[in-house]
Design a protein around this motif. Structure first.
Motif, mmCIF file in Angstrom:
data_model
loop_
_atom_site.group_PDB
_atom_site.id
_atom_site.type_symbol
_atom_site.label_atom_id
_atom_site.label_comp_id
_atom_site.label_asym_id
_atom_site.label_seq_id
_atom_site.Cartn_x
_atom_site.Cartn_y
_atom_site.Cartn_z
ATOM 1 N N SER A 51 -1.359 -21.077 7.196
ATOM 2 C CA SER A 51 -1.587 -20.084 8.246
ATOM 3 C C SER A 51 -2.304 -18.853 7.703
ATOM 4 O O SER A 51 -1.983 -18.341 6.630
ATOM 5 C CB SER A 51 -0.257 -19.654 8.859
ATOM 6 N N LEU A 52 -3.272 -18.370 8.466
ATOM 7 C CA LEU A 52 -3.974 -17.129 8.145
ATOM 8 C C LEU A 52 -3.644 -16.032 9.154
ATOM 9 O O LEU A 52 -4.338 -15.024 9.232
ATOM 10 C CB LEU A 52 -5.484 -17.379 8.123
ATOM 11 N N LEU A 74 -13.733 -21.445 6.005
ATOM 12 C CA LEU A 74 -12.464 -21.258 6.718
ATOM 13 C C LEU A 74 -12.542 -20.158 7.775
ATOM 14 O O LEU A 74 -11.514 -19.764 8.335
ATOM 15 C CB LEU A 74 -11.316 -20.963 5.741
ATOM 16 N N LEU A 75 -13.731 -19.676 8.059
ATOM 17 C CA LEU A 75 -13.863 -18.669 9.120
ATOM 18 C C LEU A 75 -13.276 -19.140 10.446
ATOM 19 O O LEU A 75 -12.543 -18.381 11.107
ATOM 20 C CB LEU A 75 -15.334 -18.293 9.303
ATOM 21 N N PRO A 76 -13.558 -20.385 10.885
ATOM 22 C CA PRO A 76 -12.969 -20.811 12.164
ATOM 23 C C PRO A 76 -11.448 -20.898 12.131
ATOM 24 O O PRO A 76 -10.794 -20.701 13.161
ATOM 25 C CB PRO A 76 -13.598 -22.197 12.392
ATOM 26 N N LYS A 77 -10.882 -21.171 10.969
ATOM 27 C CA LYS A 77 -9.426 -21.168 10.832
ATOM 28 C C LYS A 77 -8.888 -19.753 11.011
ATOM 29 O O LYS A 77 -7.867 -19.537 11.694
ATOM 30 C CB LYS A 77 -9.035 -21.721 9.460
ATOM 31 N N LEU A 78 -9.577 -18.783 10.430
ATOM 32 C CA LEU A 78 -9.184 -17.382 10.567
ATOM 33 C C LEU A 78 -9.256 -16.955 12.034
ATOM 34 O O LEU A 78 -8.349 -16.276 12.542
ATOM 35 C CB LEU A 78 -10.102 -16.507 9.715
ATOM 36 N N VAL A 79 -10.321 -17.362 12.723
ATOM 37 C CA VAL A 79 -10.462 -17.042 14.146
ATOM 38 C C VAL A 79 -9.400 -17.763 14.963
ATOM 39 O O VAL A 79 -8.791 -17.187 15.882
ATOM 40 C CB VAL A 79 -11.886 -17.412 14.626
ATOM 41 N N HIS A 80 -9.165 -19.033 14.648
ATOM 42 C CA HIS A 80 -8.129 -19.806 15.343
ATOM 43 C C HIS A 80 -6.764 -19.128 15.224
ATOM 44 O O HIS A 80 -5.960 -19.146 16.177
ATOM 45 C CB HIS A 80 -8.061 -21.210 14.748
ATOM 46 N N ASP A 81 -6.517 -18.503 14.062
ATOM 47 C CA ASP A 81 -5.218 -17.875 13.816
ATOM 48 C C ASP A 81 -5.162 -16.425 14.278
ATOM 49 O O ASP A 81 -4.218 -15.711 13.936
ATOM 50 C CB ASP A 81 -4.872 -17.975 12.327
ATOM 51 N N GLY A 82 -6.172 -15.978 15.044
ATOM 52 C CA GLY A 82 -6.032 -14.691 15.712
ATOM 53 C C GLY A 82 -7.055 -13.622 15.405
ATOM 54 O O GLY A 82 -7.031 -12.550 16.038
ATOM 55 N N PHE A 83 -7.984 -13.848 14.470
ATOM 56 C CA PHE A 83 -8.948 -12.794 14.169
ATOM 57 C C PHE A 83 -10.018 -12.736 15.248
ATOM 58 O O PHE A 83 -10.666 -13.738 15.557
ATOM 59 C CB PHE A 83 -9.607 -13.023 12.802
ATOM 60 N N GLY A 84 -10.222 -11.544 15.814
ATOM 61 C CA GLY A 84 -11.199 -11.398 16.882
ATOM 62 C C GLY A 84 -12.265 -10.362 16.602
ATOM 63 O O GLY A 84 -13.034 -10.005 17.496
ATOM 64 N N GLY A 85 -12.350 -9.876 15.375
ATOM 65 C CA GLY A 85 -13.306 -8.827 15.033
ATOM 66 C C GLY A 85 -14.660 -9.362 14.607
ATOM 67 O O GLY A 85 -14.924 -10.569 14.640
ATOM 68 N N PRO A 86 -15.550 -8.462 14.155
ATOM 69 C CA PRO A 86 -16.907 -8.867 13.764
ATOM 70 C C PRO A 86 -16.922 -9.575 12.411
ATOM 71 O O PRO A 86 -16.134 -9.264 11.509
ATOM 72 C CB PRO A 86 -17.658 -7.542 13.699
#
Length: 469
Positions: A51-52, A74-86
């Motif tokens: 989990s990220l 792993l950027l899409p994993k970070l986004v999947h786990d809630g990151f919504g910034g630039p």
């Protein structure tokens, strides 16, 4: 105070990830530098699915040096786990990410599907891929591409500038300036520095100053052969394979390396030195990336791009007669009916997946086969086993004897060799603190010693270590 924590890419060449934290009048800030996929080794699958969420909640922005999966996978994993910034990147990196991340999601989904068939039969819990195609779409929407040299505002009064790293299309050296302890602190991250002998890329920019320098050390323990010697070695391998009546297999790094190899194959052809009449580019991703290089090549300053210019003019016969781009599975399978006289460039570059596995399965046990390794092979990968001289390897579940001849041609590398790394580091004025990352232990230690001999102090941080800028 500003700190940097090493969350990956230390003591290894995959999974790059570094956390920059600093304070301003607006409060505390955190920026993630790189978000790379772990490749090779028994722990890779577990690490890539961890989990990220906590990291995603903590950071306000991400900065990516370039589009290779070990830096951005792993950027899409970070986004999947809630990151919504630039997600900040340099120019053409976004075009590469559209290809690389979509392909990675597809390959991982297929791999998990295959594994789950066996796990389901044995009653084991089913696996889930790190991310899905929809996560890739969201990730791309959050990317913010910037030209080289253009200052970018980051939270808390920090600034970001990308410089040309000369590694692959869109690759960048990252400069970040933050407030720390009442003064401005200047952090430079080399990203992956390019090989000065590259035919298609510019030389890496050299920077005059910094307080701290994060520098890659992939080839910190050796230099590449000069390009003219490399091409001669390559030509001899191709001739030997042709004379022996075998095929040539080249595991393809879809971005950068494949395009360099195609360029030099074209040069050999036009010099009358290419005996093979059939060259297969058997990687849908490498095909798409090559097309992207053709569209983007005008942004490169080097003049020696004749081969790509000819391809761009829409006449492949002027570029490399015999070149066949095989996009479909059926076309790929048909290649295995060819027993000799072919050059097969197929993914993946470290032989840890992709179509190259099927070609190895059909050719590895033949003594007339020549396998040409043109890029770094991480520990734990099939490619590394071949380079290290394994007598037998497991390919697609089948144990195969290695009778093929294995050649490592490092001069085609898209990475700087030791002397080039030393030259880049020596350009900094003053005495910035160097931290060596993205390199296996022996490479980091050798570069650390070489830097010390040049009067430059460098540390080799451990995983999880935190330093104060």
């Amino acid at each position: 105070m500003a700190t940097l924590q090493f969350l990956g890419g230390v003591g290894e060449v995959t999974g790059s990830r570094y956390l920059l934290e600093y304070e301003s009048d607006q409060g505390a800030h955190a920026i993630l530098l790189e978000c790379g996929l772990r490749q090779g080794g028994p722990d890779a699958e577990r690490i890539n699915t961890e989990s990220l969420t906590a990291l995603a909640e903590k950071i306000s922005a991400v900065v990516i040096s370039h589009g290779h999966l070990d830096h951005a996978g792993l950027l899409p994993k970070l986004v999947h786990d809630g990151f919504g910034g630039p997600i900040h990147c340099a120019g053409d990196t976004l075009d590469l990410l559209e290809i690389m991340l979509a392909d990675a999601a597809f390959v991982m989904a297929k791999d998990i599907e295959w594994k789950n068939k066996w796990r389901g039969k044995s009653g084991k819990p089913l696996l889930e891929p790190p991310y899905l195609a929809e996560d890739v779409e969201h990730t791309l929407a959050q990317c913010r591409p910037h030209p080289y040299g253009e200052p970018v505002d980051l939270p808390g009064g920090a600034t970001l500038v990308f410089r040309d790293a000369g590694h692959i299309l869109g690759s960048a050296i990252v400069e970040i300036v933050v407030n720390s302890g009442g003064r401005r602190r200047h952090l430079v991250f080399s990203g992956d520095l390019g090989n000065d002998d590259s035919a298609l890329m510019n030389d890496p920019e050299k920077l005059p100053g910094a307080d701290a320098v994060l520098m890659e050390s992939t080839y910190g323990n050796r230099n590449h052969r000069p390009m003219d010697e490399t091409v001669e070695e390559f030509a001899q391998v191709l001739q030997d394979a042709y004379d022996a009546g075998g095929n040539v297999l080249i595991p393809a790094f879809a971005v950068g390396r494949t395009q360099e190899v195609l360029y030099h194959l074209s040069q050999l052809y036009h010099a009358g030195r290419l005996p093979q009449q059939l060259i297969f580019l058997d990687s849908p991703m490498a095909i798409r990336v090559t097309e992207l290089y053709v569209r983007k090549h005008r942004s490169l300053n080097k003049e020696d791009i004749t081969a790509l210019n000819k391809l761009a003019q829409g006449d492949p016969s002027r570029y490399l007669p015999g070149l066949r781009a095989t996009r479909t599975v059926e076309e790929s399978m048909a290649i295995n009916r060819i027993r000799s006289g072919a050059i097969i460039i197929a993914g993946s570059g470290m032989c840890n997946g992709g179509r190259i596995l099927h070609h190895l399965r059909y050719n590895l046990a033949k003594s007339a086969t020549h396998v040409v390794i043109v890029g770094f092979q991480a520990a734990g990968t099939l490619g590394r086993q071949l380079v290290d001289g394994a007598r037998s390897v497991k390919v697609l579940g089948e144990e195969l004897p290695v009778k093929a001849k294995i050649h490592t041609i490092g001069g085609f590398s898209a990475h700087a060799g030791q002397a080039q790394l030393l030259s880049w580091a020596g350009a900094f004025r003053g005495r910035p603190t160097f931290y060596l990352v993205h390199g296996e232990p022996e490479a980091r230690e050798a570069l650390q010693i070489a830097l010390a001999e040049a009067g430059i102090d460098a540390a080799t941080p451990d995983y999880g270590e935190r330093i104060v800028l």
